[in-house]
Design a protein around this motif. Structure first.
Motif, PDB file in Angstrom:
ATOM      1  N   UNK A   1       0.816  -1.203   0.000  1.00  0.00           N
ATOM      2  CA  UNK A   1       0.000   0.000   0.000  1.00  0.00           C
ATOM      3  C   UNK A   1       0.857   1.264   0.000  1.00  0.00           C
TER       4      UNK A   1
ATOM      5  N   UNK B   1       2.385   1.785  -3.359  1.00  0.00           N
ATOM      6  CA  UNK B   1       1.384   2.265  -4.298  1.00  0.00           C
ATOM      7  C   UNK B   1       1.051   3.731  -4.060  1.00  0.00           C
ATOM      8  N   UNK B   2       0.977   4.101  -2.789  1.00  0.00           N
ATOM      9  CA  UNK B   2       0.675   5.494  -2.467  1.00  0.00           C
ATOM     10  C   UNK B   2       1.776   6.422  -2.952  1.00  0.00           C
TER      11      UNK B   2
ATOM     12  N   UNK C   1       3.561   5.960  -5.538  1.00  0.00           N
ATOM     13  CA  UNK C   1       3.359   6.112  -6.983  1.00  0.00           C
ATOM     14  C   UNK C   1       2.295   7.169  -7.259  1.00  0.00           C
ATOM     15  N   UNK C   2       1.196   7.117  -6.518  1.00  0.00           N
ATOM     16  CA  UNK C   2       0.144   8.119  -6.692  1.00  0.00           C
ATOM     17  C   UNK C   2       0.663   9.522  -6.394  1.00  0.00           C
TER      18      UNK C   2
ATOM     19  N   UNK D   1      -0.934  -0.040 -10.935  1.00  0.00           N
ATOM     20  CA  UNK D   1      -0.218  -0.191  -9.667  1.00  0.00           C
ATOM     21  C   UNK D   1      -0.618   0.876  -8.652  1.00  0.00           C
ATOM     22  N   UNK D   2      -1.033   2.043  -9.155  1.00  0.00           N
ATOM     23  CA  UNK D   2      -1.435   3.126  -8.259  1.00  0.00           C
ATOM     24  C   UNK D   2      -2.704   2.780  -7.493  1.00  0.00           C
ATOM     25  N   UNK D   3      -3.460   1.787  -7.991  1.00  0.00           N
ATOM     26  CA  UNK D   3      -4.741   1.448  -7.347  1.00  0.00           C
ATOM     27  C   UNK D   3      -4.570   0.491  -6.177  1.00  0.00           C
ATOM     28  N   UNK D   4      -3.360  -0.042  -5.991  1.00  0.00           N
ATOM     29  CA  UNK D   4      -3.166  -0.980  -4.883  1.00  0.00           C
ATOM     30  C   UNK D   4      -3.296  -0.282  -3.537  1.00  0.00           C
ATOM     31  N   UNK D   5      -3.184   1.057  -3.542  1.00  0.00           N
ATOM     32  CA  UNK D   5      -3.250   1.769  -2.269  1.00  0.00           C
ATOM     33  C   UNK D   5      -4.624   1.649  -1.628  1.00  0.00           C
TER      34      UNK D   5
ATOM     35  N   UNK E   1      -6.446   5.860  -9.899  1.00  0.00           N
ATOM     36  CA  UNK E   1      -6.271   7.297  -9.700  1.00  0.00           C
ATOM     37  C   UNK E   1      -6.151   8.039 -11.026  1.00  0.00           C
TER      38      UNK E   1
ATOM     39  N   UNK F   1       6.843  -2.451  -8.459  1.00  0.00           N
ATOM     40  CA  UNK F   1       6.353  -1.233  -7.803  1.00  0.00           C
ATOM     41  C   UNK F   1       7.504  -0.259  -7.582  1.00  0.00           C
TER      42      UNK F   1
ATOM     43  N   UNK G   1       8.701   1.343 -10.769  1.00  0.00           N
ATOM     44  CA  UNK G   1       7.767   2.387 -11.184  1.00  0.00           C
ATOM     45  C   UNK G   1       8.079   3.694 -10.451  1.00  0.00           C
TER      46      UNK G   1
END
Lengths: 239, 239
Positions: free
Chosen positions: A135, A138-139, A141-142, B91-95, B100, B137, B140
DNA sequence: CGTTGTTTTGACACTAGTCAATGGGTGTGG
DNA sequence: CCACACCCATTGACTAGTGTCAAAACAACG
């Protein structure tokens, strides 16, 4: 003469809900805690690690703040990000085991070190820990996507306003005031981070002051009208 | 009338070393393969998913190419990245389980879908798979940092040259020519991605042509002097 | 062969960068 | 306690690089 920091544990650390222990059971946190190494605090400008160095562990910011940067062929530092308490440093090194940036302290600051081999062992044993690490990756990356959005689009004014709002939000999440805070970095670092010159940072801050949106005294920032500041960045928001 | 794509398996897929199966044992790849859903190919402009939609699975690009973007309050699309075969989308959605960004196809393209719940189950069983996902991840994040570095620093010429070299490298890694390739995206998308106007993209490409570094025919790019192109971006490289 | 969308080119405006000088804080040493 | 130096931040003047707007060229498609 730096005072020995109080030996906090993850269980008593007020950052634990923002950090790696989030979502873990109490006994799982206790297991995590065992592998954590406390490093001595770093002073302003001291390096936590440098680019291309082997990564032996991740770091969680305990107090203070850090800056991520690289140095280009002409010797100029390019600031790529800032770390506040509760944030994990070194995630980029999980790919091949080497840090891809350098990180230094913006003030007297301390970190918890999480040795990689032991962290990996633990992740295999505690699914919740692995899940939380994923998580956090992933965060990150966002967050990067948001930064790329900011950098590729926007005027100096919107960049500076967004920077202030970003800090406001992060300080707020830490339980500090989200309208009064001190910048721990010089203008030059903000400029480099936002892809602007430090003169432009100055000018934009001055303009925001004249519009009665913020007031600035050296590194001290006060957001006097949060909604006006949000209105500045409105046209660039995604929906 | 789109022809049914040949039913490839991970074991026979020539992308598997760039994709999630990298580093897995043969029997592990076979297990992974079971959970993969093949979706029908998407045509130019078709959406793979939209921002804020719930993420039910990750996607691996099999053929073609995709574009990641968001739309701002003024309705303008901001391109945030491109995906080529072998790359993982979402991958950004795993959070928190929601996408997003939006992603659409730049040409007729196909993906393998990896349903999240089954992927998570599998990661718990196959440590190598979890490890590879973490590596992806992390990679990325590094790629994002490079993009942030590019965006915050550099002239239009360096941005365009870096963009071409980035594509050259990625096509090369796929086994295609790294000196001859077709851009699957319009200038407008490149412009938005690099934080420039499409006119500036045109002008910079024209300039690089006049310097005999590349030749351009619509979407077809030929890099005629790779070392000169690398020399263009030299001052911005980090060390 | 015309229509449409994309790319290129040109003219001009404007934002932000550069260079240089000034101002203000902080810390040190006399 | 004050003077000085140093660093950082601010301000001003000027310039260069991109953006914007508009028009033309070109390719793709029906």
């Amino acid at each position: 003469m730096t005072p020995t920091p109080p030996k906090t544990t993850c269980l008593t650390c007020r950052l634990s809900d923002l950090c790696l222990p989030f979502g873990l059971q109490i006994d799982e946190v206790e297991t995590l805690e065992i592998i954590i190494k406390n490093k001595r605090p770093l002073r302003l400008g001291e390096l936590l690690f440098t680019k291309d160095e082997q990564c032996l562990g991740l770091f969680a910011v305990k107090t203070g703040s850090f800056r991520r940067f690289v140095i280009n062929t002409e010797g100029v530092e390019q600031t790529l990000g800032f770390y506040l308490p509760g944030e994990l440093i070194g995630l980029d090194a999980l790919f091949d085991g080497n840090f891809t940036c350098s990180v230094d302290a913006l003030e007297t600051s301390s970190v918890c070190e999480l040795p990689l081999t032991r962290l990996n062992e633990l992740c295999a044993k505690i699914p919740n820990l692995q899940y939380q690490l994923t998580r956090i990756l992933s965060k990150e990356i966002t967050t990067n996507h948001e930064q790329m959005f900011l950098l590729s689009n926007n005027s100096a004014k919107i960049k500076v306003a967004t920077f202030l709002l970003m800090l406001s939000k992060r300080y707020g999440a830490l339980g500090y005031s989200h309208t009064h805070f001190n910048l721990s970095m010089p203008r030059q670092n903000i400029a480099s981070f936002l892809g602007l010159s430090n003169e432009t940072i100055s000018r934009q801050l001055t303009l925001l002051c004249k519009e009665n949106i913020i007031s600035v005294n050296q590194r001290a920032i006060q957001i006097t009208d949060l909604s006006l500041l949000q209105a500045v960045i409105e046209p660039c928001h995604s929906h």
